[in-house]
Write a protein that holds these residues in place. Sequence first.
Motif, short mmCIF file in Angstrom:
data_model
loop_
_atom_site.label_atom_id
_atom_site.label_comp_id
_atom_site.label_asym_id
_atom_site.label_seq_id
_atom_site.Cartn_x
_atom_site.Cartn_y
_atom_site.Cartn_z
N HIS A 67 0.86 -1.19 0.00
CA HIS A 67 0.00 0.00 0.00
C HIS A 67 0.89 1.23 0.00
O HIS A 67 1.73 1.41 0.87
CB HIS A 67 -0.89 -0.02 1.25
CG HIS A 67 -2.05 0.91 1.19
ND1 HIS A 67 -1.92 2.26 0.94
CD2 HIS A 67 -3.39 0.70 1.34
CE1 HIS A 67 -3.13 2.82 0.94
NE2 HIS A 67 -4.03 1.89 1.18
N HIS A 107 -4.41 5.51 -2.76
CA HIS A 107 -5.55 6.44 -2.79
C HIS A 107 -5.20 7.50 -3.82
O HIS A 107 -4.27 8.29 -3.61
CB HIS A 107 -5.76 7.05 -1.42
CG HIS A 107 -5.94 6.03 -0.34
ND1 HIS A 107 -6.08 6.36 0.99
CD2 HIS A 107 -6.01 4.66 -0.40
CE1 HIS A 107 -6.22 5.24 1.70
NE2 HIS A 107 -6.17 4.21 0.89
N GLU A 146 -7.45 2.54 -5.68
CA GLU A 146 -8.43 1.95 -4.76
C GLU A 146 -9.81 2.61 -4.90
O GLU A 146 -9.90 3.81 -5.13
CB GLU A 146 -7.87 2.15 -3.34
CG GLU A 146 -8.61 1.44 -2.24
CD GLU A 146 -7.83 1.51 -0.91
OE1 GLU A 146 -6.58 1.46 -0.92
OE2 GLU A 146 -8.50 1.65 0.12
N HIS A 214 -10.25 -5.35 -0.85
CA HIS A 214 -10.13 -4.91 0.55
C HIS A 214 -11.48 -5.10 1.24
O HIS A 214 -12.51 -4.76 0.64
CB HIS A 214 -9.77 -3.41 0.63
CG HIS A 214 -8.33 -3.13 0.39
ND1 HIS A 214 -7.83 -1.84 0.37
CD2 HIS A 214 -7.26 -3.95 0.20
CE1 HIS A 214 -6.51 -1.88 0.16
NE2 HIS A 214 -6.15 -3.15 0.04
N GLU A 257 -8.81 -5.15 6.47
CA GLU A 257 -8.36 -3.89 7.07
C GLU A 257 -9.17 -3.54 8.31
O GLU A 257 -9.25 -2.37 8.69
CB GLU A 257 -8.45 -2.76 6.05
CG GLU A 257 -7.51 -2.92 4.86
CD GLU A 257 -7.51 -1.69 3.95
OE1 GLU A 257 -8.60 -1.13 3.73
OE2 GLU A 257 -6.43 -1.31 3.48
#
Length: 279
Positions: A67, A107, A146, A214, A257
């Motif tokens: 990430h 992101h 994402e 996710h 997550e």
Amino acid sequence: MAGLLFGTGGTPHSAKTASTIDGIERIAKLGLGCMEIEFVQGVKMGEAGARLVAETAAREEVKLSAHAPYFINLNAREPEKIRASQGRIIQTARIAAICGAESIVFHTAFYLGDPPEQAYNTVKKCLEEITEQLKRENNRVWIRPEIMGKVSQFGTPEEVLNLSTELERVAPCMDFTHWHARTGRFNSYQEFTSILLQIKERLGRAALDNMHIHVSGIAYSKKGETKHLNLKESDFQYIELLKALKDYDVKGVVICESPNLEADALLLQATYDTLLKTD
Ligand SMILES: [Zn+2]
């Protein structure tokens, strides 16, 4: 090996230390299959460290992803902020490749009041420069924007699927929890399968064979996500999602997550296994 691997976003809490290597070893001990390395506060791992990570992951048979840092906005007003954002994504991809990771997630951007189409064009141009640079470096890591949980954030399924169609080596990081938080909907078997169908139609069956997902529990307001929760404290219908993933024979990784990380990753894996057996 199962079609879907389950694991944690970051080192499991029950690992000896917070290090990536201890995390990978703990994932294997727990019987999970994958882990996402969290470079969310910056890529501080060097090349030598990344090589050790790769060795450990290969030995323990744990599939890795990474990430990228949170401080990314490909729609920033200032050119230097855009360049810095691109640099963080490229640096994540470079270290991830040495780690043997197959994907990086990030992101992408904030709209900052721009019409979504305008933000899309800016993001696409910036992302294309990134993929071209990585191609020159022979870096074959999947670049995965994402699906984001706040209405102020770039990253609807439509936007991410469009980027995936238009740019080479770009694919979705399908955060089902974020999309539910953002819309208040997309929390039933039928709604989950509608997304899977959309992915199949836009990107082909190959995309369902190589999914990056996710999942967590989540709290949300009108503006979308407020915070992540453990699955059982949240309204997120994870069993419905797992049924949809099973019925569409989705393959790839599911990164949990939830705040309790490995507890919910194990819950997801056990639930999925039960669904497979009761078929
Ligand atoms: Zn994320």
